[in-house]
Design a protein around this motif. Structure first.
Motif: not given
Length: 162
Positions: A22-25, A35-36, A79-82
């Motif tokens: 939750t914090l990292s998102t 958004p992710l 992974v989030f950025t990708t």
């Protein structure tokens, strides 16, 4: 207190996963202004849970926690950025990235943090526009922030294990 019981390990890993993801998102969405994809967040959450469950059986020192936590934090950010670039493209627009060409755009269904991304006031500007105008020092500042937060989280986890 026995911290190696299966039910307690699963509960600790689930709570840790919920807080960390939750914090990292939220921080990633606020900083990237985009958004992710749900599949990306689910993949990171699964990896965090499995890692936390596997490592919850015994007490570890600050150095070992930090040595594991910081690279995993950087990997999750990658992974989030990708996921953002693959699903939304560099400009943060609709799915037009390489996944559509392969027919895998089903991985980009749904998004996490859309209202949070709108809070930044970045109407019409995606992560690509933000990164296009960033100075080269921004990457070093972001790395320093990741390391600092990783060390703080390692201290918090070490204190919790005591």
């Amino acid at each position: 207190m026995d911290i190696s019981g299966t039910q307690l390990r699963a509960a600790r890993a689930a709570l840790f996963t919920a807080v960390v993801v939750t914090l990292s998102t939220a921080s990633h969405v606020l900083l990237s202004r985009a958004p992710l994809p749900v599949a990306t967040v689910a993949a990171v959450a699964g990896g965090v849970f499995l890692t936390a469950y596997a490592l919850a059986g015994r007490e570890r020192g600050f150095g070992r926690i930090a040595a594991l936590l910081i690279p995993l934090e950087l990997a999750a950010d990658t992974v989030f950025t990708t996921g953002q670039h693959a699903c939304y493209g560099r400009a943060g627009g609709p799915v037009a990235g390489p996944l559509r060409a392969l027919g895998l755009d089903v991985l980009c269904q749904g998004s996490v943090g859309t209202p949070l991304a709108q809070v930044t006031g970045a109407s019409g500007r995606g992560s690509g526009a933000l990164l296009a105008h960033a100075s080269p020092a921004a990457a070093w500042l972001l790395l320093a922030a990741h390391i600092g937060l990783g060390l703080l989280a390692a201290a918090w986890l070490r204190r919790g294990e005591r």
